[in-house]
Scaffold this motif. Sequence first.
Motif, short mmCIF file in Angstrom:
data_model
loop_
_atom_site.label_atom_id
_atom_site.label_comp_id
_atom_site.label_asym_id
_atom_site.label_seq_id
_atom_site.Cartn_x
_atom_site.Cartn_y
_atom_site.Cartn_z
N ILE B 37 0.87 -1.18 0.00
CA ILE B 37 0.00 0.00 0.00
C ILE B 37 0.91 1.23 0.00
N LEU B 38 0.67 2.09 -0.94
CA LEU B 38 1.54 3.27 -1.11
C LEU B 38 0.94 4.49 -0.43
N ASP B 39 1.78 5.18 0.32
CA ASP B 39 1.36 6.46 0.90
C ASP B 39 1.88 7.57 0.00
N LYS B 42 3.97 10.49 1.39
CA LYS B 42 5.37 10.29 1.80
C LYS B 42 6.30 10.07 0.60
N CYS B 43 5.77 9.51 -0.48
CA CYS B 43 6.60 9.09 -1.61
C CYS B 43 7.27 10.28 -2.29
N THR B 44 8.60 10.11 -2.54
CA THR B 44 9.36 11.20 -3.19
C THR B 44 9.59 10.91 -4.67
N ASP B 45 9.01 9.81 -5.17
CA ASP B 45 9.19 9.38 -6.56
C ASP B 45 10.66 9.16 -6.92
N CYS B 46 11.39 8.59 -5.98
CA CYS B 46 12.81 8.32 -6.24
C CYS B 46 13.03 7.15 -7.20
N MET B 47 11.99 6.34 -7.37
CA MET B 47 11.99 5.21 -8.34
C MET B 47 12.80 3.99 -7.89
N ILE B 48 13.25 3.99 -6.66
CA ILE B 48 14.03 2.82 -6.22
C ILE B 48 13.14 1.56 -6.27
N CYS B 49 11.90 1.69 -5.81
CA CYS B 49 11.01 0.51 -5.82
C CYS B 49 10.76 0.05 -7.25
N TRP B 50 10.61 0.98 -8.14
CA TRP B 50 10.38 0.65 -9.56
C TRP B 50 11.56 -0.15 -10.11
N LYS B 64 5.99 9.87 -11.95
CA LYS B 64 5.32 9.70 -10.66
C LYS B 64 4.85 8.26 -10.47
N ILE B 65 5.01 7.79 -9.22
CA ILE B 65 4.52 6.44 -8.91
C ILE B 65 3.00 6.51 -8.75
N LEU B 66 2.31 5.67 -9.53
CA LEU B 66 0.85 5.67 -9.48
C LEU B 66 0.30 4.60 -8.54
N VAL B 82 12.92 -1.81 0.06
CA VAL B 82 13.94 -0.92 -0.52
C VAL B 82 13.56 0.55 -0.47
N CYS B 83 12.35 0.84 -0.18
CA CYS B 83 11.95 2.25 -0.03
C CYS B 83 12.80 2.83 1.11
N PRO B 84 13.50 3.94 0.87
CA PRO B 84 14.47 4.43 1.87
C PRO B 84 13.87 4.55 3.28
N PRO B 85 14.63 4.16 4.31
CA PRO B 85 14.13 4.10 5.68
C PRO B 85 13.54 5.42 6.18
N LYS B 86 14.06 6.55 5.67
CA LYS B 86 13.52 7.84 6.13
C LYS B 86 12.16 8.12 5.52
N ILE B 87 11.82 7.36 4.48
CA ILE B 87 10.57 7.65 3.77
C ILE B 87 9.49 6.62 4.10
N THR B 88 9.82 5.34 3.97
CA THR B 88 8.88 4.22 4.20
C THR B 88 7.47 4.51 3.68
N ALA B 89 7.42 4.75 2.38
CA ALA B 89 6.13 5.11 1.78
C ALA B 89 5.28 3.88 1.46
N ILE B 90 5.89 2.67 1.54
CA ILE B 90 5.11 1.46 1.20
C ILE B 90 4.97 0.59 2.44
N THR B 91 3.76 0.15 2.73
CA THR B 91 3.50 -0.76 3.84
C THR B 91 2.86 -2.02 3.27
S1 SF4 Z 1 11.06 3.73 -3.14
FE1 SF4 Z 1 9.55 4.70 -1.80
S2 SF4 Z 1 9.87 6.86 -2.10
FE2 SF4 Z 1 10.93 5.87 -3.75
S3 SF4 Z 1 9.42 5.85 -5.40
FE3 SF4 Z 1 9.17 3.94 -4.31
S4 SF4 Z 1 7.59 4.32 -2.82
FE4 SF4 Z 1 8.28 6.31 -3.53
#
Ligand code: SF4
Lengths: 393, 112
Positions: B37-39, B42-50, B64-66, B82-91
Amino acid sequence: MAKVVAYTGNMAAAEAMRQIDPEVCAAYPITPSTEIMQIFAQFVADGQVSTELVPVESEHSAMSACVGAAAAGGRVMTATSSQGLALMWEILYIAASLRQPVVMAVANRALSGPLNIHGDHSDTMGARDSGWIQLYSENAQEAYDNLIQAVRIGEHPRVRLPVMVCYDGFIISHSIERMELLEDEEVKGFIGEHHSLYPLLDVDNPMTHGPVDLQNYYTEHKRQQVEAMKHAGHVILEVGAEYGRLAGRPYGLFEKYRLEDAELGVAVLSSAAGTTKEVVDELRLRGVKAGALKLRVFRPFPAAELAKALSGLKAVAVLDRADSFGAMGGPVFIEVRSALLGLPKPPLCINYIYGLGGRDLLMVDIERVYDRLAEVAKTGKVEPLHDYLTVRT
Amino acid sequence: MSEELKGWTEIPIGGVILEAGSSHEYNTGGWRTFRPILDREKCTDCMICWWYCPDTCILVAEGKILGFDLDHCKGCGICAEVCPPKITAITMIEETEAEHLYGMVGIYEGKK
Ligand code: SF4
Ligand code: SF4
């Protein structure tokens, strides 16, 4: 003009491979087939073939590399024996079910344990349900001839199956015999160019080999394999006849030896067939109506043709160089007997296990089989159905 | 699978699949035990998860992450990891709970 040479079975197999010149060969050494690859590796080192030789760390990897190379689009060969074949097991089924026409020379050797390096058929008989075509060879000449034909059989568009060419370890693999070789150009012409059906290296047409195949399609793919085996029966005959026109040695599904008016027959494969034919000749001199049938093709099993060939006999003994523990008899017996039972008046059929772990089969042993057959024909009594021929009590 | 099943005489031998990219037709989303589940806040669209998702299930448009392709996301949790620890946008939450809370939408964009 045929060139006459004195070769061992392994030399004959390596020479066939040189003339076939496969694109890829991945192999791991194991007694008694080691020599095939040792000789072939020298051909590679000397630039006599264009083969990419892949030395691997095990037979499991050897067969895996063969399947990969065949899927990529290459003509692929390898060789093994016994434990090596056992270690390939998983990939044997994959080669067959992915329909990759890999050709493999197998110098038959007993499976451990106890550890034994000599010739019996427990290795390839165990692989009889793997989906490979199996050709058995009586001598070095047949090993050579079968390997060349195997390329054509396996690659036939209506077959597309891997083929193992079997010959007895040490008895054939290491004994020197007189044999004839074809010219390089003749072999090249006979096997023709290799055409892969779905080459992975065809990057313009991307495709997937070996995907997961679940309840919705697995059965259909197995049914296709059954059909390919049926076609293989016809193709083996076509190729065998054509090879006969080229080499002067035609090949069928089996060889009938003095069977026309015979009453007592022995069915056997590989090197023991030669000894059996000698015994038949001796018995004939004594007026015994003996005959023999040498099985060449065990997969696909030529049930109808074989039953017809044996239909006139009173009694048949099947000699097996491997047992199927807990079954009604050895693997060849089980199939021959069920083929015969389809006849309106089937001959009586018994089974002997012989030559395990390379134990010699002597002419006197085979004579005992014919004596027993005479008894069976007279009394109609087939018990014991399954017995050991060369064993101490 | 919804397409009509073919007979053994109609399909290529050896299980070969002759069209590329056909794995898209296989809905593996049903294997999922946990759903990401994406918040969005919080997401910065860094694309690491992608970058890391092994099933290319992170949906992106114009940088942008949709959300996630839930027809194919197996719920491995790598994206959350892998979502950076300071962000934790995915649960990762249990699929049954996710179904109860958010329904069975193919693309989900929402908050914890
Ligand atoms: S890794 Fe986290 S912050 Fe980066 S794009 Fe994915 S959900 Fe967003
Ligand atoms: S849970 Fe796994 S499969 Fe699903 S989106 Fe995240 S990384 Fe991809």
